[in-house]
Design a protein around this motif. Structure first.
Motif, mmCIF file in Angstrom:
data_model
loop_
_atom_site.group_PDB
_atom_site.id
_atom_site.type_symbol
_atom_site.label_atom_id
_atom_site.label_comp_id
_atom_site.label_asym_id
_atom_site.label_seq_id
_atom_site.Cartn_x
_atom_site.Cartn_y
_atom_site.Cartn_z
ATOM 1 N N ALA A 1 0.819 -1.267 -0.109
ATOM 2 C CA ALA A 1 -0.539 -0.029 0.069
ATOM 3 C C ALA A 1 0.821 1.279 0.097
ATOM 4 N N GLY A 2 2.041 1.554 -0.032
ATOM 5 C CA GLY A 2 3.104 2.363 0.478
ATOM 6 C C GLY A 2 2.896 2.853 1.277
ATOM 7 N N LEU A 3 2.770 2.613 2.360
ATOM 8 C CA LEU A 3 2.824 3.312 4.034
ATOM 9 C C LEU A 3 3.489 2.353 4.943
ATOM 10 N N THR A 4 3.947 2.766 5.882
ATOM 11 C CA THR A 4 4.115 2.248 7.472
ATOM 12 C C THR A 4 3.781 1.488 7.859
ATOM 13 N N MET A 5 3.194 0.758 8.705
ATOM 14 C CA MET A 5 2.937 -0.114 9.690
ATOM 15 C C MET A 5 1.717 0.905 10.273
ATOM 16 N N PRO A 6 2.196 2.022 11.360
ATOM 17 C CA PRO A 6 1.326 2.898 11.605
ATOM 18 C C PRO A 6 0.874 3.703 10.926
ATOM 19 N N GLN A 7 0.798 4.250 9.296
ATOM 20 C CA GLN A 7 0.442 4.684 8.687
ATOM 21 C C GLN A 7 -0.955 4.126 8.889
ATOM 22 N N LEU A 8 -0.729 2.763 8.073
ATOM 23 C CA LEU A 8 -1.904 1.505 7.773
ATOM 24 C C LEU A 8 -2.640 2.126 9.006
ATOM 25 N N ALA A 9 -2.309 1.065 9.871
ATOM 26 C CA ALA A 9 -2.876 1.588 11.384
ATOM 27 C C ALA A 9 -4.067 2.531 11.412
#
Length: 347
Positions: A271-279
């Motif tokens: 998704a092109g996101l960091t794990m925190p950004q995804l959450a």
């Protein structure tokens, strides 16, 4: 999978809070645990300034955070800002000060003492949102709601919210608020990919009543960052080593949960996101969520996490998240009721 990402760090979107005309930033800065306890004053102020630079206008605190010190730190960090351009939230319920018999709960006395103390520490004439931090089983609801109505009429709070109330409690509180003619606009529950207890009852009831969720712990106390590994000791200096944070994190530190969280890493990468950004982006996909409360101990952490604002996750990404976490998601609506003590505690 495809994801729409907001590339503008200073372009945090704003959402209406409930059916009111009041807008708040969808990433809201929360200072539970950090301010006044884990983070030094200079670092806390720098992080708040980073939040302002990123377009965050909404700041959430509570009198109980660091036993009132968090409100003082927030006031220092916001000094010199135009008050009308900020949305400042605080809460009342938990024991503070000497923790005497009336230093906790939602009695008229404690609610009134609470708003006056918070206004003094925050250095402001009013707060935008004053919240019941839990439900008080020992005080008649009519007494609590009348106190809130008086506070609104006195101009000391513009809106009233609650935290961790059940669907039934929301319905009863909302009915009294309508009768007393003040705006009950929000609920502040725990909500994340791992903890979804509000979805079956609280969210549908809130939608019916015209109330929004301001959700705390969207990153599950840091577990959804992926830094906690199954079978490994918790990292030094992490939230799990803090007495308060560690208490709330117990349910998320089981090996099966941590193993499932590791399966989210390729989902975030695709998704092109960091794990925190995804959450954070995940909780913001819920239309009833007005804001995700995000704390940070360092400015760079805040600058990264705020990029979740405006992200739209597609159906494939959402399905992949559910598949990765199958079997470890907590979704029992009965757990909301257990959030509020049956008797006021003063320990």
């Amino acid at each position: 999978m495809s994801t729409v990402i907001n590339e503008e760090v200073d372009d945090v979107e704003h959402r209406f809070l409930g059916n009111s005309g009041f807008k708040i930033s969808e990433i809201t800065y929360g200072n539970w645990i950090t301010h006044g306890s884990q983070v030094e004053l200079d670092a806390a102020i720098a992080t708040v300034r980073a939040a302002l630079d990123a377009g965050i206008t909404t700041f959430d605190t509570a009198d109980v955070y660091a036993d009132t010190a968090a409100e003082v730190v927030l006031a220092d960090a916001l000094k010199g800002q135009r008050r009308e351009s900020l949305e400042i939230f605080t809460k009342v319920y938990f024991p503070i000060g000497p923790k005497g018999p009336n230093d906790t709960g939602l009695s008229r006395k404690h609610v009134m003492d609470g708003i006056h103390g918070s206004l003094r520490r925050l250095g402001t004439d009013y707060v935008d949102l004053f919240q019941a931090h839990r439900y008080d089983y020992e005080t008649p609801l009519e007494e609590t709601m009348q106190a809130f109505a008086d506070i609104v009429r006195q101009g000391k709070a513009l809106y009233i919210g609650v935290s961790e109330w059940t669907a039934e409690q929301l319905r009863a509180g909302h009915a009294l608020a309508r009768e007393l003619r003040f705006p009950l606009v929000s609920n502040q529950p725990q909500y994340s990919m791992l903890y979804r207890v509000i979805e079956r009852e609280v969210v549908p009831t809130s939608e019916e009543l015209g109330m929004s969720q301001i959700v705390w712990s969207p990153v599950a106390m840091g577990v959804l960052t992926g830094k906690y590994l199954p079978g490994a000791p918790v990292p030094d200096g992490s939230r799990a080593t803090d007495a308060t944070g560690g208490f709330f994190m117990k349910r998320f530190l089981e090996d099966d949960v941590l193993t499932a969280v590791q399966r989210l890493k390729p989902v975030a990468e695709q998704a092109g996101l960091t794990m925190p950004q995804l959450a954070i982006a995940w909780v913001l996909q819920n239309d009833n969520v007005a804001a995700a409360l995000v704390g940070a101990s360092r400015p760079e952490q805040l600058r990264s996490n705020v990029k979740a604002a405006g992200v739209r996750l597609d159906a494939d990404t959402l399905a992949a998240i559910d598949e990765a976490l199958a079997g470890v998601v907590v979704d029992d609506p009965a757990l909301t009721e257990k959030s509020s003590p049956r008797t006021r505690w003063t320990d």
